[in-house]
Design an enzyme around this catalytic site. Structure first.
Site, PDB file in Angstrom:
ATOM      1  N   GLU A  28       0.837  -1.205   0.000  1.00 27.74           N
ATOM      2  CA  GLU A  28       0.000   0.000   0.000  1.00 27.74           C
ATOM      3  C   GLU A  28       0.872   1.256   0.000  1.00 27.74           C
ATOM      4  O   GLU A  28       1.950   1.269   0.578  1.00 27.74           O
ATOM      5  CB  GLU A  28      -0.873  -0.021   1.251  1.00 27.74           C
ATOM      6  CG  GLU A  28      -1.913   1.078   1.305  1.00 27.74           C
ATOM      7  CD  GLU A  28      -2.727   1.017   2.588  1.00 27.74           C
ATOM      8  OE1 GLU A  28      -2.315   0.305   3.531  1.00 27.74           O
ATOM      9  OE2 GLU A  28      -3.776   1.688   2.653  1.00 27.74           O
TER      10      GLU A  28
ATOM     11  N   LYS B 242     -10.026   2.939  -1.780  1.00 27.55           N
ATOM     12  CA  LYS B 242     -10.156   2.213  -0.501  1.00 27.55           C
ATOM     13  C   LYS B 242     -11.491   2.525   0.175  1.00 27.55           C
ATOM     14  O   LYS B 242     -11.800   3.682   0.440  1.00 27.55           O
ATOM     15  CB  LYS B 242      -8.984   2.625   0.399  1.00 27.55           C
ATOM     16  CG  LYS B 242      -8.843   1.834   1.691  1.00 27.55           C
ATOM     17  CD  LYS B 242      -7.529   2.242   2.401  1.00 27.55           C
ATOM     18  CE  LYS B 242      -7.283   1.464   3.668  1.00 27.55           C
ATOM     19  NZ  LYS B 242      -5.943   1.777   4.240  1.00 27.55           N
TER      20      LYS B 242
ATOM     21  N   CYS C   3      -5.737  -2.920   2.226  1.00 30.05           N
ATOM     22  CA  CYS C   3      -5.383  -2.981   3.658  1.00 30.05           C
ATOM     23  C   CYS C   3      -6.593  -3.131   4.590  1.00 30.05           C
ATOM     24  O   CYS C   3      -7.104  -4.220   4.736  1.00 30.05           O
ATOM     25  CB  CYS C   3      -4.521  -1.793   4.040  1.00 30.05           C
ATOM     26  SG  CYS C   3      -3.532  -2.149   5.534  1.00 30.05           S
TER      27      CYS C   3
END
Lengths: 296, 296
Positions: B44, B117, B154
């Site tokens: 990331e 995200k 993540c």
């Protein structure tokens, strides 16, 4: 769950002899009580052979009402041993309407609640859609003297949705009575992948929800047309970080134990606040089975 | 995914020196290409220090447009090395509107797609809600010459919902660029539980969805007020039964590899047909954040 909870998982072999099944069940419950357990988890269809290996209309005669003889038997054990007991029965709700139903007996022998298996499998050797009408009451925890129990049943354990629904309804512990095994003729590497997948996916539910979790499974062999199913035992207890606290063998009767700490889930959720961050605004497709999307 | 796919996961330490980050990223991509990989997954914020350890308005200067310098750099690597590349950038979409955005570069250097995200954390040392506006476009796979990629980022990895949404939209592979670590002052037993939980919950997503899955993580230390975060590496590749195919060390730069078999997911889903049996009629509470229920 307001104090340390001593949980037992009972693993045994329910077979064709119904009286022997009760004896085996009762013996493991007595062992759990002697070990100081307050809560005991049984395998799926706790008092019956795994009759779903074939589709046979005569097997519907095994079903019973709730309350009925099965809950009477478990209630007596709960009361005399001072245990909260979780198992499943083959429920006859009406003529032609049958369920695979988890029952929770309080330590005073009262029926604390029921849960009807939501996800029902159907494949050769596990002909459950033939026998069991899926529950429609959703996933609601059952309050007991041992806390708010998120009871689910076997095939439910592959569905993160079910564990999450119990969590959102404030379950404190996830419990899965189970009846799962190998084709003993399958290659060993594949058998191992299947068993480890079964344990790992449930440890994943524990982690994603910061809840302790236990699965109680059967042992023994069940014949089916063209082969057999060998129930793989391996009952286990996981902590809320997915840590394995206890695991039974693949073949032997066993009572496994773990102590669960009150407040641990809330402490974990403050460190890793998954529930805070769920994006419900983006989850609409989870309640669809088929969606139209543009593959280009 | 129509043929055997050779997947690489690149693990390295992006730090304060932006030029050195590009050098480290490029070196691992070259190693992946030399090893015959067709697809490479990066950590990331692939080209940046982990600036989210503190809330500092100057750090917004690190953001860039997409396309922009970051995609130019990755596109050149993709084209010259013949790799599909997946990483994340700090995207400036408009003045005051920033995202943590996964980018997928096709092997011809074109931008195959983006994913912003969805789940954004916020805790001491991971001050991401300060920097990143959560994506609102949901979880849609990105089509590439290596198949239909279910890219998530993540914190998404703790949410079974995100993996399931990618699955329902027909992702063939789940990929998680990551930046996660320990407090090095934490006790070793707790550090181990955290790391194993991170791996296990993702293996659980692989199993529940019968999909292969990979996570690429950072290594190295990032200072934060009162302490530091030590990124724990441990990038890994899981098969669709949750079996670990490759796992990197906790501390060293690495390129790990695995070959993924086309058709394996469909074969598995015929054995364990979870998608057939989802009970969407009972999942309504999954799209609620707060529900009213009767605790009695």
């Amino acid at each position: 769950m307001s104090r340390l909870l001593r949980l037992a998982v009972c693993q045994y072999e329910p077979g064709q002899d119904l009286a022997a099944n009760r004896t085996a069940c009762r013996a493991t419950l007595e062992e759990a009580a002697r070990a100081g357990a307050q809560l005991a988890l049984l395998p799926e269809l706790s008092l019956l052979p795994y009759f779903c290996a074939v589709q046979d209309p005569r097997h519907f005669d095994l079903a019973e009402t709730i309350p009925g003889p099965g809950t009477d038997f478990l209630a007596e054990a709960a009361k005399s041993l001072g245990l909260v007991i979780v198992g499943t029965l083959f429920e006859r709700r009406a003529a032609g309407l049958y369920h695979n139903t988890a029952v929770v007996l309080e330590r005073d022998g009262s029926l604390a609640g029921c849960y009807r298996k939501l996800h029902v499998p159907q494949e050769p050797g596990y002909e459950e859609k033939y026998y069991f009408t899926p529950g429609s009451a959703g996933c609601t925890p059952i309050d007991t003297s041992c806390g708010r129990l998120g009871v689910l049943v076997c095939w439910d354990q592959w569905f993160p949705e079910a564990a999450r629904l119990q969590t959102l309804a404030e379950a404190e512990l996830l419990l899965y009575p189970s009846a799962i095994g190998w084709d003993p003729d399958e290659q060993e590497a594949e058998r191992n992948r299947q068993l480890e997948a079964w344990i790992t996916v449930q440890r994943g539910h524990a982690i994603a929800n910061c809840l302790p979790l236990a699965a109680g499974n059967r042992i023994g062999r069940q014949a089916r047309p063209g082969g057999s199913c060998l129930f793989w035992g391996s009952s286990f207890i996981s902590g809320p970080q997915g840590e394995l606290l206890a695991r039974a063998s693949e073949t032997r009767e066993a009572v496994i134990l773990a102590e669960l700490e009150p407040g641990r889930s809330e402490q974990l959720r403050r460190t890793w606040p998954f529930l805070r961050d769920r994006r419900v605004d983006a989850y609409q497709d989870l309640v669809l089975r088929d969606t139209v999307h543009d593959p280009g």
